[in-house]
Design a protein around this motif. Structure first.
Motif, PDB file in Angstrom:
ATOM      1  N   ASN A  36       0.619  -1.403   0.032  1.00 44.68           N
ATOM      2  CA  ASN A  36       0.040   0.171  -0.189  1.00 44.68           C
ATOM      3  C   ASN A  36       0.897   1.388  -0.279  1.00 44.68           C
ATOM      4  O   ASN A  36       0.414   1.983   0.933  1.00 44.68           O
ATOM      5  N   ASN A  37       1.910   1.355  -1.155  1.00 44.54           N
ATOM      6  CA  ASN A  37       2.416   2.786  -1.056  1.00 44.54           C
ATOM      7  C   ASN A  37       3.621   3.023   0.126  1.00 44.54           C
ATOM      8  O   ASN A  37       3.522   4.098   0.800  1.00 44.54           O
ATOM      9  N   TYR A  38       4.259   1.601   0.595  1.00 44.41           N
ATOM     10  CA  TYR A  38       4.855   2.264   1.882  1.00 44.41           C
ATOM     11  C   TYR A  38       5.756   3.100   1.976  1.00 44.41           C
ATOM     12  O   TYR A  38       6.146   4.355   2.368  1.00 44.41           O
ATOM     13  N   MET A  39       6.876   3.230   0.785  1.00 43.60           N
ATOM     14  CA  MET A  39       7.953   3.469   0.271  1.00 43.60           C
ATOM     15  C   MET A  39       7.441   5.721   0.076  1.00 43.60           C
ATOM     16  O   MET A  39       7.814   6.155   0.517  1.00 43.60           O
ATOM     17  N   LYS A  40       5.449   5.250  -0.661  1.00 41.19           N
ATOM     18  CA  LYS A  40       5.621   6.916  -0.965  1.00 41.19           C
ATOM     19  C   LYS A  40       5.666   7.212   0.110  1.00 41.19           C
ATOM     20  O   LYS A  40       5.470   8.853   0.519  1.00 41.19           O
ATOM     21  N   LEU A  41       4.702   6.775   1.353  1.00 41.72           N
ATOM     22  CA  LEU A  41       5.008   7.265   2.953  1.00 41.72           C
ATOM     23  C   LEU A  41       6.068   8.090   3.197  1.00 41.72           C
ATOM     24  O   LEU A  41       5.961   9.325   3.842  1.00 41.72           O
ATOM     25  N   MET A  42       6.489   6.597   3.319  1.00 44.95           N
ATOM     26  CA  MET A  42       8.071   7.435   4.562  1.00 44.95           C
ATOM     27  C   MET A  42       8.890   8.581   3.833  1.00 44.95           C
ATOM     28  O   MET A  42       9.408   8.891   4.143  1.00 44.95           O
ATOM     29  N   LYS A  43       8.691   8.795   1.468  1.00 42.59           N
ATOM     30  CA  LYS A  43       8.766   9.696   1.245  1.00 42.59           C
ATOM     31  C   LYS A  43       9.082  11.055   1.912  1.00 42.59           C
ATOM     32  O   LYS A  43       9.379  12.364   2.052  1.00 42.59           O
ATOM     33  N   LEU A  44       7.150  10.824   2.685  1.00 39.30           N
ATOM     34  CA  LEU A  44       6.737  12.112   2.838  1.00 39.30           C
ATOM     35  C   LEU A  44       7.031  12.625   3.926  1.00 39.30           C
ATOM     36  O   LEU A  44       6.884  13.772   4.358  1.00 39.30           O
ATOM     37  N   PHE A  45       7.470  11.758   4.825  1.00 36.37           N
ATOM     38  CA  PHE A  45       8.126  11.746   6.145  1.00 36.37           C
ATOM     39  C   PHE A  45       8.729  12.585   6.274  1.00 36.37           C
ATOM     40  O   PHE A  45       9.578  12.868   7.234  1.00 36.37           O
ATOM     41  N   PHE A  46       9.952  11.778   5.405  1.00 38.43           N
ATOM     42  CA  PHE A  46      11.594  12.518   5.246  1.00 38.43           C
ATOM     43  C   PHE A  46      11.234  14.379   4.887  1.00 38.43           C
ATOM     44  O   PHE A  46      12.149  15.644   5.019  1.00 38.43           O
ATOM     45  N   ALA A  47      10.811  14.201   3.690  1.00 40.99           N
ATOM     46  CA  ALA A  47       9.908  15.680   2.794  1.00 40.99           C
ATOM     47  C   ALA A  47       9.206  16.138   4.055  1.00 40.99           C
ATOM     48  O   ALA A  47      10.112  17.363   4.461  1.00 40.99           O
ATOM     49  N   GLY A  48       8.775  15.781   4.938  1.00 41.50           N
ATOM     50  CA  GLY A  48       8.173  16.334   5.961  1.00 41.50           C
ATOM     51  C   GLY A  48       9.319  16.617   7.057  1.00 41.50           C
ATOM     52  O   GLY A  48       8.977  18.116   7.222  1.00 41.50           O
ATOM     53  N   GLY A  49      10.002  16.417   7.242  1.00 46.43           N
ATOM     54  CA  GLY A  49      11.049  16.630   8.376  1.00 46.43           C
ATOM     55  C   GLY A  49      11.890  17.558   7.753  1.00 46.43           C
ATOM     56  O   GLY A  49      13.070  18.319   8.502  1.00 46.43           O
ATOM     57  N   PHE A  50      12.460  17.294   6.396  1.00 46.04           N
ATOM     58  CA  PHE A  50      13.183  18.102   5.259  1.00 46.04           C
ATOM     59  C   PHE A  50      12.772  19.490   5.603  1.00 46.04           C
ATOM     60  O   PHE A  50      13.090  20.698   6.274  1.00 46.04           O
ATOM     61  N   ILE A  51      11.061  19.411   5.236  1.00 50.65           N
ATOM     62  CA  ILE A  51      10.873  20.963   5.491  1.00 50.65           C
ATOM     63  C   ILE A  51      10.852  21.847   6.433  1.00 50.65           C
ATOM     64  O   ILE A  51      10.751  23.186   6.014  1.00 50.65           O
ATOM     65  N   PHE A  52      10.521  21.274   7.513  1.00 51.89           N
ATOM     66  CA  PHE A  52      10.435  21.669   9.047  1.00 51.89           C
ATOM     67  C   PHE A  52      11.849  22.130   8.754  1.00 51.89           C
ATOM     68  O   PHE A  52      11.687  23.611   9.911  1.00 51.89           O
ATOM     69  N   HIS A  53      12.930  21.558   8.824  1.00 51.81           N
ATOM     70  CA  HIS A  53      14.048  22.246   8.835  1.00 51.81           C
ATOM     71  C   HIS A  53      14.691  22.980   8.267  1.00 51.81           C
ATOM     72  O   HIS A  53      15.684  24.840   8.828  1.00 51.81           O
ATOM     73  N   VAL A  54      14.039  23.251   7.153  1.00 47.86           N
ATOM     74  CA  VAL A  54      14.334  24.806   6.102  1.00 47.86           C
ATOM     75  C   VAL A  54      13.076  26.021   6.722  1.00 47.86           C
ATOM     76  O   VAL A  54      13.990  26.720   6.939  1.00 47.86           O
ATOM     77  N   ILE A  55      12.217  25.667   7.577  1.00 49.33           N
ATOM     78  CA  ILE A  55      11.475  26.856   7.917  1.00 49.33           C
ATOM     79  C   ILE A  55      12.043  26.918   9.304  1.00 49.33           C
ATOM     80  O   ILE A  55      12.180  28.514   9.441  1.00 49.33           O
ATOM     81  N   ILE A  56      12.431  26.181   9.933  1.00 52.68           N
ATOM     82  CA  ILE A  56      12.989  26.569  11.498  1.00 52.68           C
ATOM     83  C   ILE A  56      14.780  27.327  10.789  1.00 52.68           C
ATOM     84  O   ILE A  56      15.357  28.333  11.651  1.00 52.68           O
TER      85      ILE A  56
END
Length: 264
Positions: free
Chosen positions: A183-203
């Motif tokens: 069920n698109n497990y890796m796509k979900l993990m990549k969204l987590f990666f992207a979310g963490g990256f974007i969070f640090h960019v905003i910070i």
């Protein structure tokens, strides 16, 4: 404070006893029996936090032991490890109790399918997502409370960044190796990666932390998310990284049932 510490275990215990009889009502959350979910994710954490607070209160306020910070750390570590063992046993019990209730309601229920749902899907997402949340939490704490590092060289800082980049690649490989193709497990993990990256960019744009070891925790986690995002968008497309991953996989990897009716 003393009254508060006394009331928490009493109220929690009474609540746990009161809801016990309702665990045959076929109510679930994340496919775990609702009452067992409450025991594992509500009552057990409340008792853990209460016990740590009570222990700290005794050692610091009530007992005149004159303990140092190191002594408190050792005592707290031993207590936490023992508590985690108990919580792990509670988790096993909650899961197997859910299996029992399922079979009581429907003797023909496929318990293996449910166990693989927890194994291949639910636990992987919480485990890896939890690691990322902890990393974000630690980097945020470092932004609020910089490390007291003096006279650190740029070489040390760049080595820390390099370690973060390597850690991100290793972390991606660990998640990629745990991909059960459900069920698109890796796509979900990549969204987590992207979310963490974007969070640090905003910070970074909000706080503008310096390029120094004083903010080493933030930069380490930021570097890890950056490299994970980069390799996550590239490695799956090429044969060489896939061959390298295949060498690390255990025997019989990928011989899994399909949990979501043909969706991957």
């Amino acid at each position: 404070m003393k009254v508060f510490l006394l009331l928490i275990p009493i109220i929690t215990t009474l609540f746990g006893l009161a809801i016990y009889k309702f665990q045959d009502r076929n109510k679930e959350i994340f496919r775990l029996d609702l009452i067992q979910f409450v025991y594992l994710f509500v009552i057990a954490p409340i008792f853990f936090v209460w016990a740590k607070t009570f222990l700290f209160f005794l050692l610091r306020r009530e007992l005149d032991f004159n303990l140092s910070v190191t002594d408190l750390f050792v005592i707290d570590t031993i207590f936490s490890v023992l508590s985690f063992v108990i919580i792990s046993v509670i988790a096993i019990h909650s899961l197997t109790k859910t299996f029992r209730l399922k079979r009581d309601r429907d003797p023909s229920f496929d318990l293996f399918h449910l166990s693989e749902y927890f194994h291949l899907w639910w636990t992987h997402i919480i485990m890896w997502g939890g690691v990322m949340v902890i990393g974000i939490f630690m980097s945020t704490i470092n932004i609020l409370i910089p490390f007291g590092v003096a006279n650190a060289s740029k070489v040390q800082f760049y080595l820390l960044l390099l370690a973060g980049l390597i850690s991100g690649v290793s972390f991606f490989f660990a998640i990629w190796m745990s991909d059960a193709q459900q069920n698109n497990y890796m796509k979900l993990m990549k969204l987590f990666f992207a979310g963490g990256f974007i969070f640090h960019v905003i910070i970074y744009f909000l706080v503008e932390p310096k390029f120094s070891l004083n903010y080493g925790g933030y930069w380490f986690v930021f570097a890890a998310f950056t490299s994970a995002v980069l390799v996550g968008s590239v490695f799956e497309r090429y044969e060489r990284p896939r061959r390298f991953r295949d060498k690390l996989l255990h025997v019989n990897w990928g011989n899994n049932i399909n949990l979501f009716g043909g969706k991957k």
